[in-house]
Scaffold this motif. Structure first.
Motif, PDB file in Angstrom:
ATOM      1  N   LYS A 194      45.495 -54.900 -20.150  1.00 45.41           N
ATOM      2  CA  LYS A 194      46.252 -54.910 -18.724  1.00 45.41           C
ATOM      3  C   LYS A 194      46.688 -53.500 -18.400  1.00 45.41           C
ATOM      4  CE  LYS A 194      48.531 -58.556 -17.986  1.00 45.41           C
ATOM      5  NZ  LYS A 194      49.554 -59.378 -17.985  1.00 45.41           N
ATOM      6  N   LEU A 195      45.786 -52.531 -18.029  1.00 43.71           N
ATOM      7  CA  LEU A 195      45.964 -51.269 -17.798  1.00 43.71           C
ATOM      8  C   LEU A 195      46.229 -50.696 -16.551  1.00 43.71           C
ATOM      9  CD1 LEU A 195      43.683 -49.587 -20.489  1.00 43.71           C
ATOM     10  CD2 LEU A 195      46.010 -50.300 -20.884  1.00 43.71           C
ATOM     11  N   ASP A 196      45.879 -51.618 -15.687  1.00 48.44           N
ATOM     12  CA  ASP A 196      46.043 -51.217 -14.259  1.00 48.44           C
ATOM     13  C   ASP A 196      47.725 -51.012 -13.721  1.00 48.44           C
ATOM     14  OD1 ASP A 196      46.248 -54.217 -14.469  1.00 48.44           O
ATOM     15  OD2 ASP A 196      46.800 -54.243 -12.384  1.00 48.44           O
ATOM     16  N   ILE A 197      47.884 -49.972 -13.129  1.00 51.93           N
ATOM     17  CA  ILE A 197      49.381 -49.848 -12.574  1.00 51.93           C
ATOM     18  C   ILE A 197      49.482 -50.213 -11.189  1.00 51.93           C
ATOM     19  CG2 ILE A 197      50.954 -48.091 -12.278  1.00 51.93           C
ATOM     20  CD1 ILE A 197      49.764 -46.249 -14.485  1.00 51.93           C
ATOM     21  N   SER A 198      50.077 -51.281 -11.122  1.00 52.91           N
ATOM     22  CA  SER A 198      50.326 -51.657  -9.453  1.00 52.91           C
ATOM     23  C   SER A 198      51.045 -51.031  -8.844  1.00 52.91           C
ATOM     24  CB  SER A 198      50.880 -53.103  -9.614  1.00 52.91           C
ATOM     25  OG  SER A 198      52.263 -52.980 -10.328  1.00 52.91           O
ATOM     26  N   ASP A 199      51.132 -51.157  -7.525  1.00 51.44           N
ATOM     27  CA  ASP A 199      52.175 -50.531  -6.628  1.00 51.44           C
ATOM     28  C   ASP A 199      53.479 -50.599  -7.111  1.00 51.44           C
ATOM     29  OD1 ASP A 199      49.872 -49.847  -5.322  1.00 51.44           O
ATOM     30  OD2 ASP A 199      50.349 -51.446  -3.671  1.00 51.44           O
ATOM     31  N   GLU A 200      53.924 -51.580  -7.366  1.00 53.32           N
ATOM     32  CA  GLU A 200      55.370 -51.867  -7.956  1.00 53.32           C
ATOM     33  C   GLU A 200      55.557 -50.942  -8.997  1.00 53.32           C
ATOM     34  OE1 GLU A 200      58.653 -55.552  -7.831  1.00 53.32           O
ATOM     35  OE2 GLU A 200      57.094 -55.832  -8.886  1.00 53.32           O
ATOM     36  N   PHE A 201      54.642 -51.079 -10.264  1.00 53.91           N
ATOM     37  CA  PHE A 201      54.915 -50.447 -11.169  1.00 53.91           C
ATOM     38  C   PHE A 201      54.797 -48.784 -10.943  1.00 53.91           C
ATOM     39  CE2 PHE A 201      53.181 -50.337 -16.018  1.00 53.91           C
ATOM     40  CZ  PHE A 201      54.454 -49.945 -16.511  1.00 53.91           C
ATOM     41  N   SER A 202      54.091 -48.497  -9.981  1.00 51.29           N
ATOM     42  CA  SER A 202      54.038 -46.935  -9.823  1.00 51.29           C
ATOM     43  C   SER A 202      55.243 -46.654  -9.275  1.00 51.29           C
ATOM     44  CB  SER A 202      52.872 -46.809  -8.630  1.00 51.29           C
ATOM     45  OG  SER A 202      52.750 -45.565  -8.312  1.00 51.29           O
ATOM     46  N   GLU A 203      55.914 -47.279  -8.254  1.00 49.10           N
ATOM     47  CA  GLU A 203      57.342 -47.128  -7.576  1.00 49.10           C
ATOM     48  C   GLU A 203      58.237 -47.098  -8.727  1.00 49.10           C
ATOM     49  OE1 GLU A 203      58.141 -46.280  -4.540  1.00 49.10           O
ATOM     50  OE2 GLU A 203      55.839 -45.955  -4.434  1.00 49.10           O
ATOM     51  N   ALA A 204      58.207 -48.265  -9.806  1.00 45.92           N
ATOM     52  CA  ALA A 204      59.153 -48.245 -10.937  1.00 45.92           C
ATOM     53  C   ALA A 204      59.207 -46.881 -11.751  1.00 45.92           C
ATOM     54  CB  ALA A 204      58.914 -49.432 -11.729  1.00 45.92           C
ATOM     55  N   ILE A 205      57.948 -46.303 -12.166  1.00 44.39           N
ATOM     56  CA  ILE A 205      57.873 -45.110 -12.945  1.00 44.39           C
ATOM     57  C   ILE A 205      58.347 -43.638 -11.916  1.00 44.39           C
ATOM     58  CG2 ILE A 205      55.917 -43.405 -13.990  1.00 44.39           C
ATOM     59  CD1 ILE A 205      54.246 -45.790 -14.490  1.00 44.39           C
ATOM     60  N   LYS A 206      57.894 -44.016 -10.829  1.00 38.34           N
ATOM     61  CA  LYS A 206      58.539 -42.738  -9.993  1.00 38.34           C
ATOM     62  C   LYS A 206      60.015 -42.670  -9.817  1.00 38.34           C
ATOM     63  CE  LYS A 206      54.316 -42.546  -6.874  1.00 38.34           C
ATOM     64  NZ  LYS A 206      53.708 -42.518  -5.704  1.00 38.34           N
ATOM     65  N   ALA A 207      60.552 -43.645  -9.951  1.00 42.92           N
ATOM     66  CA  ALA A 207      62.143 -43.894 -10.048  1.00 42.92           C
ATOM     67  C   ALA A 207      62.604 -43.329 -11.354  1.00 42.92           C
ATOM     68  CB  ALA A 207      62.647 -45.454 -10.229  1.00 42.92           C
ATOM     69  N   PHE A 208      61.828 -43.115 -12.334  1.00 49.14           N
ATOM     70  CA  PHE A 208      62.290 -42.235 -13.526  1.00 49.14           C
ATOM     71  C   PHE A 208      62.080 -40.611 -13.371  1.00 49.14           C
ATOM     72  CE2 PHE A 208      61.035 -46.527 -15.508  1.00 49.14           C
ATOM     73  CZ  PHE A 208      62.771 -46.857 -15.370  1.00 49.14           C
ATOM     74  N   ARG A 209      61.742 -40.357 -11.998  1.00 46.67           N
ATOM     75  CA  ARG A 209      61.578 -38.780 -11.855  1.00 46.67           C
ATOM     76  C   ARG A 209      62.786 -38.103 -12.222  1.00 46.67           C
ATOM     77  NH1 ARG A 209      57.717 -38.037  -7.031  1.00 46.67           N
ATOM     78  NH2 ARG A 209      56.487 -38.781  -8.470  1.00 46.67           N
ATOM     79  N   GLY A 210      62.675 -37.096 -13.277  1.00 43.75           N
ATOM     80  CA  GLY A 210      63.733 -36.312 -13.620  1.00 43.75           C
ATOM     81  C   GLY A 210      64.211 -36.716 -14.922  1.00 43.75           C
ATOM     82  N   GLN A 211      63.864 -37.894 -15.395  1.00 42.42           N
ATOM     83  CA  GLN A 211      63.882 -38.153 -16.944  1.00 42.42           C
ATOM     84  C   GLN A 211      63.089 -38.354 -17.811  1.00 42.42           C
ATOM     85  OE1 GLN A 211      67.405 -38.928 -16.905  1.00 42.42           O
ATOM     86  NE2 GLN A 211      67.689 -38.899 -14.437  1.00 42.42           N
TER      87      GLN A 211
END
Length: 546
Positions: A194-211
């Motif tokens: 299950k390697l697809d990165i959904s829209d919600e997962f993409s937003e979640a990863i972007k929330a960690f920007r700077g970390q």
């Protein structure tokens, strides 16, 4: 607000500030130097709530994030080696809320609304996300040795497809961003299928920007594919991550199967064990690096607070005194990227220190710029002095504290199972093979090495370095490696090799070619029998001499 600042700490530094530990120092610097700047320029409304004592004193935290059924809860169960209160595991989205798994003398669950009023827990500021979130937050407490060193945050399974359109009732990405700023490690879990990165997962990863320095990636259930498929899966994962995590460095990915069940494909067993040990070492070292991480986060926060103060004060300065305020406000919001560039040149600020311009434009819509405070250089200078002078003193204190009393590493649970004994990583393999055998392990292949040795026409039972070099070069190993093997094999340091020393050299070459590391000193079990000291004879000889 900061009642913990006024407590007697029992020691003064040269500036009269009372702190003897790094934690106390961080609290004092934040409350006296940084907090006044944050409060003046509404930093807490725009970026991050104020820090409290529990934020500085809490144990290191690990945040697990991933799509549903990637094994987040199972991963925690694997580390703890026991069930925890509130745990549910299944192929469907079972974890529908945030679970803070923490140490407690008594096993039980603390609901979210009760958790956010506990001053000893670092979750009080989560109250701002409202009841919809707090009803999905619990603290699972239990007496477990692993949890004495770290706390673990389990998150809801991130949805994909049609499911991700269902509203959670709270800002999921903002909650993740709040946790990302405060945890010590962020582990993104992926399923090999299950390697697809959904829209919600993409937003979640972007929330960690700077970390980015906190993020680690785990490709779980990797034993369910063979070697060829695993190589393709790994490549596909890196490609997917490259589109979301915008960093020039390649993110660290750990491969494995993190549950206590038999491997479905054992051909990569050694790889999975090595990857698991690397991940365990990374987690085990979190308590040792906790003070440094909090110091680093405080520095990042101070730099952002300074930039925010410059932005707010600039907007205030540009506002008209009487008429046309709304029109000017809209103009300034539209010109915000240009304002960033002006401030960057004027105050010599790095572009990476500025907040996200789109998000800042959205937030500024709700404020009256004419009520913003003007620039107060005294507050800025106070933070500058903190960064220039006080922080270096805390860095020295961190090193001193570590040398006097190193923090204990995370232990217990899965961290104990593979450290010692025959199932420890590398036990009985490579250079340690034969360590628990009575016979010399090299003797098992010595008949093959003897054929090569005697074909080189040894003189007085030994071959010269020149002859040995010709044979050893056939391995195609670099000269630096062969030179190290020569030093280890030439036990009597006479510049020549007898049959046992030559056999040892060939054995060490074999070990290196199999991918194992060479030791700095030759282990006792590999010393050739003819070159071993007879300790009993030495004792008797010394006794006779006396």
């Amino acid at each position: 607000m900061f009642s913990w600042v006024n407590k007697e700490q029992g020691g003064r530094n040269k500036d009269g500030e009372m702190y003897q530990t790094v934690t106390e120092g961080l609290q004092q610097l934040y409350s006296k130097k940084l907090f006044p700047l944050e409060e003046t320029y509404l930093f807490h409304d725009f970026h991050s709530p104020a820090l409290e004592a529990a934020d500085f004193q809490s144990k290191p935290m690990v945040l697990l994030v991933g799509q549903y059924s990637t094994g987040k809860t199972t991963f925690i169960r694997y580390l703890l080696e026991q069930d925890f209160p509130g745990m549910r595991i299944g192929p469907e989205p079972t974890t529908d809320g945030f679970i803070a798994v923490m140490y407690g003398e008594n096993e039980g669950i603390v609901p979210g609304n009760a958790l956010v009023v506990d001053p000893k827990k670092p979750f009080r500021k989560l109250n701002a996300f409202g009841n919809a979130f707090l009803n999905r937050l619990i603290c699972s407490q239990m007496p477990n040795q692993v949890l004495q060193g770290i706390s673990i945050i389990d998150t809801p399974g991130i949805l994909s497809g049609e499911k991700q359109r269902v509203s959670r009732g709270y800002d999921f990405s903002e909650v993740l961003r709040w946790f990302g700023e405060r945890v010590d490690r962020i582990i993104l879990l992926f399923d090999a299928h299950k390697l697809d990165i959904s829209d919600e997962f993409s937003e979640a990863i972007k929330a960690f920007r700077g970390q980015d320095d906190k993020i680690r990636v785990v490709l779980n259930k990797a034993d369910q594919v063979d070697s060829q498929q695993l190589m393709r899966v790994y490549g596909a994962l890196m490609w997917s991550l490259g589109k979301v995590i915008n960093t020039p460095e390649v993110v660290r990915v750990y491969l494995g199967s993190f549950w206590a069940k038999p491997l479905q494909n054992t051909e990569n067993r050694r790889l999975f064990e090595a990857e698991a040990q690397d991940l365990f070492k990374d987690i085990q070292g979190l308590p040792r690096n906790a003070a440094l991480r909090k110091l680093n986060d405080l520095i990042k926060r101070a730099r952002l607070a300074k930039v925010h103060a410059y932005i707010i004060s600039y907007l205030k300065k540009e506002m008209p005194s009487l008429f046309g305020k709304e029109k000017k406000k809209e103009e300034l919001i539209m010109r915000l990227p240009e304002i960033y560039t002006i401030l960057q040149r004027e105050h010599h600020i790095s572009p990476g220190d500025f907040p996200n311009v789109v998000k800042m434009q959205e937030q500024l819509q709700h404020y009256d710029f004419s009520k913003f405070p003007s620039l107060k250089m005294k507050l800025i200078e106070s933070v500058d002095k903190m960064l220039a002078n006080k922080i270096s003193g805390l860095m020295t204190m961190i090193r001193d504290e570590e040398s006097m009393a190193p923090p204990a590493m995370v232990s217990g649970g899965a961290f104990e199972g593979s450290q010692d004994g025959p199932f420890g990583q590398g036990y009985g393999e490579g250079i340690s093979a034969g360590s628990d055998c009575e016979d010399w392990i090299v003797s098992r292949d010595k008949h093959k090495y003897d054929e090569i040795f005697y074909s080189m026409n040894p003189i007085n039972g030994k071959i010269s370095g020149v002859n040995a070099k010709k044979e050893m070069m056939n391995s195609s190993l670099p000269n630096t490696v062969l030179g190290k093997i020569w030093k280890l094999a030439d036990c009597d340091k006479d510049g020549m090799l007898d049959d046992e020393e030559f056999a040892l050299a060939q054995h060490l070459i074999k070990v290196k070619l199999e991918g194992y590391e060479l030791p700095t000193e030759l282990p006792h079990h590999l010393v050739p029998p003819a070159h071993r000291k007879n300790e009993v004879a030495d004792i008797l000889y010394n006794h006779d001499e006396n």
